[in-house]
Enzyme design. Structure first.
Site, PDB file in Angstrom:
ATOM      1  N   ASP A 263       0.860  -1.171   0.000  1.00 35.26           N
ATOM      2  CA  ASP A 263       0.000   0.000   0.000  1.00 35.26           C
ATOM      3  C   ASP A 263       0.909   1.237   0.000  1.00 35.26           C
ATOM      4  O   ASP A 263       2.127   1.138   0.172  1.00 35.26           O
ATOM      5  CB  ASP A 263      -0.943  -0.026   1.216  1.00 35.26           C
TER       6      ASP A 263
HETATM    7  C1  GLC Z   1      -4.144   4.359  -0.162  1.00 35.82           C
HETATM    8  C2  GLC Z   1      -5.102   3.251   0.204  1.00 35.82           C
HETATM    9  C3  GLC Z   1      -5.229   2.195  -0.855  1.00 35.82           C
HETATM   10  C4  GLC Z   1      -5.079   2.833  -2.216  1.00 35.82           C
HETATM   11  C5  GLC Z   1      -3.634   3.296  -2.320  1.00 35.82           C
HETATM   12  C6  GLC Z   1      -3.360   4.008  -3.657  1.00 35.82           C
HETATM   13  O1  GLC Z   1      -3.399   4.744   0.962  1.00 35.82           O
HETATM   14  O2  GLC Z   1      -4.902   2.600   1.446  1.00 35.82           O
HETATM   15  O3  GLC Z   1      -6.498   1.561  -0.680  1.00 35.82           O
HETATM   16  O4  GLC Z   1      -5.375   1.901  -3.231  1.00 35.82           O
HETATM   17  O5  GLC Z   1      -3.273   4.166  -1.256  1.00 35.82           O
HETATM   18  O6  GLC Z   1      -4.062   5.223  -3.687  1.00 35.82           O
END
Ligand code: GLC
Length: 739
Positions: A263
């Site tokens: 993430d």
């Molecule tokens: C965010 C979220 C995730 C998302 C990623 C890209 O922090 O936790 O769900 O897909 O970053 O934006």
């Protein structure tokens, strides 16, 4: 490209090229002024190196992405195309209901169609991968990201996630209109302590395995192309560095062979978790756990070469990661067609098309949940007399929720605008009156969003607004209150300790209810709220969630009876926040609450009933359905046979409507304590007045398996109750024995 060719390519790549493939750059580095922005310096990356990286996210536009791809192909020694990813959560430009609302629809086919629409719109605009579906099980509506889940049922989440993946990926990701899907957040991100985002998850292994992991596994069995790590710890080890979770469970037990992406920033955050002294150690831990792509930190970029030179990471381990990324690009057809389906003309034709808007409107209508409807005050008709629409959602156009990065107010009609449109087209004959009545928030109150405070309009003259609303309410025969959280009250980092409507709106409802008793309250929210006051002051309550670009039209369809509401609660509505976490499938405990209030010594609160305000699976209709006692084809089941549970459903009301018939099973005595009910099936049926249909559920031994006292996933012989009804509160049951 064949696998052999991919392996040859891998063999031919330099170490720098391989490391570049593991790096996902933040969007701000993809502009022409990339070196002017902070992240480039902070990532220690040169302008040339930007185009040696494997992927980026949140950059869109067919022509823009083609230009970036051209730079990548001219920079890359082996012309390896870049991957373009984004959070297409509930629509790209045509926004359909938030995932929690899709859960409420219990309509997997509709969710599949919506996902397909999103894949078409975004792939024509140049995108290859969406960070969806989110398969996190949720039991605590203090957590803002419940809006992004499909709720508290393992079974429903599994079915919804599979449907979305089929919608996004189709049968073959080289097909036009498809894109790669990414199941997230692995694992159990939906169970943070206190409902506070990014917080610690403390789960015993049996609960993790039997409740929190199955929906991810269903996504993997459905062929999801990517998995994303979660920010939280599991067993006090951050997921992103958790070899047990990522190798033993995800790769070995579940058989996931796709790309594992961290993430945003999660690898670098291993330092904050205090399991890595620095980003070099963080990179080592994540690589050893098998995380292929580092989303938006320089951990891999800056340290992998040193880790290999120092013998801390083998080049074979690096090659494993690189090969999975090359295989994903190959599965998307990027080597043959680096632009894939980026096509400005097709994007223009497809985005926000009439068909797409119609689908979004249909999905929104199917997702709304009728929670109360006393004296059948709904649907509105001439018998409703003069109608007044009052509340901050009269003119609000942000009906599309938190995770709609490309949703736009200018594409979305407010309720007032839609009423005007309906009057013009004749869909509505009587024009209601309108008043905002209150602001969204208290005067001066701010709502922090990523990148600063959200721009939420505030009318200084609160008293004037209230008086205008009260004057309308006094003259009206029926008042429709349009109230709710703001979209930014939920979503990522949107945790709240008070899950009631914002204070000014509670006051507005309170004051209006003093001058008019015929109140219908529509609630827009990204989570189950504490609706006790709303229930007390309203004859009808309709949960509209965040219904999307066509949400206002769908709402009027439901309010005026063109669409008969059929949504069901996908996540428990508690009486108040103190009851959380709360769900339908709790364990009985040694002191089950039998409702006898004179008995202190049972699992209870002294100040509120133990039951929810609205249980999982609950939802009303403008018609009425009769469900017959459940019958079983046999009262004995073995590993080699099945039992069919049947009910006859009859529409005993006056209008056509849909009912969600639900199957629950209880294991009455087992080697570990088992939930009082487990949701195991559903069927949504549409019946005309007087029409009846027999609904059947086939029960097999594998549906009864769990992690037993021997830590083996198996069933145990014994007695089981089968429940079939229109909510988890049903007591329509029959019993069978598993031999
Ligand atoms: C965010 C979220 C995730 C998302 C990623 C890209 O922090 O936790 O769900 O897909 O970053 O934006």
């Amino acid at each position: 490209m064949t696998k052999e060719k991919l392996l040859e390519l891998l063999k031919d790549m330099s170490l720098e090229e391989k490391i570049g493939q593991l790096v996902q750059l933040p969007p701000e580095l993809m502009g022409d002024d990339a070196m002017a922005t902070g992240p480039a310096q902070s990532m220690g990356i040169t302008y040339e190196q930007i185009y040696e990286c494997g992927s980026t996210l949140t950059v869109t536009g067919a022509e823009k992405l083609k230009k970036i791809q051209d730079k990548v192909l001219s920079t890359q020694p082996h012309k390896i195309p870049m991957l373009f990813m984004a959070d297409i959560i509930n629509g790209y430009r045509t926004i359909y209901p938030i995932p929690l609302a899709q859960g409420a629809s219990f309509d997997t086919k509709l969710s599949e169609e919506c996902a397909r629409m999103a894949a078409k719109e975004s792939s024509y605009d140049g995108l290859h991968v969406t960070f969806s579906p989110m398969a996190d099980l949720v039991k605590d509506s203090r957590w803002g990201r419940v809006m992004e889940s499909t709720g508290e049922s393992v079974f429903l989440n599994s079915e919804m996630g599979k449907a979305m993946i089929v919608g996004y990926q189709g049968k073959d990701m080289t097909e036009e209109g498809s894109m790669a899907a990414c199941v997230k957040h692995f694992a159990a991100y939906g169970a943070p302590m206190g409902g506070r985002d990014y917080n610690t998850v403390e789960l015993d292994e049996r609960t993790l395995k039997d409740e929190y992991l199955p929906a991810y596994e269903a996504a993997i069995k459905a062929g999801v192309a990517l998995t994303m790590t979660s920010f939280n710890t599991i067993n006090r080890v951050p997921s992103t560095a958790n070899k047990w979770l990522m190798r033993d469970i995800l790769r070995d037990k579940m058989g996931f062979k796709g790309v594992l992406i961290s993430d945003w920033g999660a690898i670098g955050e291993l330092v904050n978790h205090a399991v890595a002294a620095d980003k070099k150690e963080a990179a080592r831990l994540a690589l050893e756990a098998g995380v292929d792509i580092d989303m938006c930190t320089e951990s891999y970029f800056a340290n992998t070469k040193a880790l290999i030179d120092e013998g801390l990471i083998s080049e074979e381990l690096l090659d494993e990661c690189v090969l999975r990324i090359l295989e994903l690009k190959n599965d998307l057809g990027l080597f043959e067609n680096p632009y894939r389906f980026a096509d400005e003309a097709k994007a223009k034709e497809c985005i926000l098309s009439k068909e797409n808007r119609a689908l979004a409107r249909k999905a929104a209508g199917q997702s709304m949940v009728l929670l109360e409807n006393h004296k059948s005050i709904l649907p509105l008709s001439e018998k409703s007399g003069k109608v007044a629409f009052i509340g901050p959602y009269v003119d609000c156009k942000h009906l599309y929720g938190f995770w709609s990065l490309w949703g736009r107010d200018e594409d979305t009609a407010s309720v007032r605008e839609t009423v005007d449109e309906f009057i013009k087209t004749g869909e509505l004959s009587e024009k209601p009156s309108f008043a905002q009545g209150s602001n969204f928030l208290k005067k001066g109150e701010k709502l922090v969003q990523f990148g600063g405070y959200a721009d939420i309009p505030e009318n200084e003259d609160e008293e004037g607004m209230l008086n205008e609303a009260l004057n309308l309410a006094k003259e009206a025969d029926t008042v429709v209150m349009l109230l709710g959280e703001h979209a930014f009250h939920s979503g990522e980092a949107g945790s709240r300790t008070d899950i009631r409507l914002p204070k000014p709106q509670r006051k507005l409802l309170d004051e209006v209810s003093k001058v008019n008793k015929n109140i219908v309250t529509v609630v827009f929210s990204g989570r189950p709220l504490d609706l006790r006051d709303v229930k007390k002051r309203s004859k009808a309550v309709l949960e509209a969630w965040f219904p999307g670009t066509e949400g206002a039209a769908a709402l009027l369809d439901v309010l005026y009876g063109k669409v008969n509401p059929s949504g069901k609660v996908p996540m428990t509505f508690p009486r108040n926040v103190g009851q959380l976490p709360m769900c339908y499938n709790e364990l009985p405990t040694g002191r089950p609450n039998n409702g006898d209030d004179t008995n202190r010594a049972m699992s209870r609160y002294l100040d509120v009933a133990n039951t929810p305000l609205y249980p999982f699976g609950y939802g009303l209709s403008y018609t009425k359905f009769d469900i017959s006692p459940v019958t079983l084809s046999s009262d004995t089941l073995t590993k080699d046979t099945s039992i069919t549970a049947s009910v006859k459903v009859t529409n005993v009301g006056k209008v056509t409507g849909s009912e969600v018939v639900q199957l629950y099973i209880r294991d009455k005595v087992a080697s570990v304590s088992r939930p009082v009910k487990e949701h195991k099936g559903f069927e949504k049926i549409c019946l005309k007045p007087g029409e009846e249909k027999t609904v059947e559920f086939v029960i097999t031994e594998d549906m009864l398996r769990f992690t037993t006292i021997n830590n083996v996933y198996e069933s145990e012989p014994g007695s089981f109750d089968v429940f079939v009804g229109n909510s988890s509160a049903t007591d329509n049951k029959a019993e069978f024995i598993l031999k």
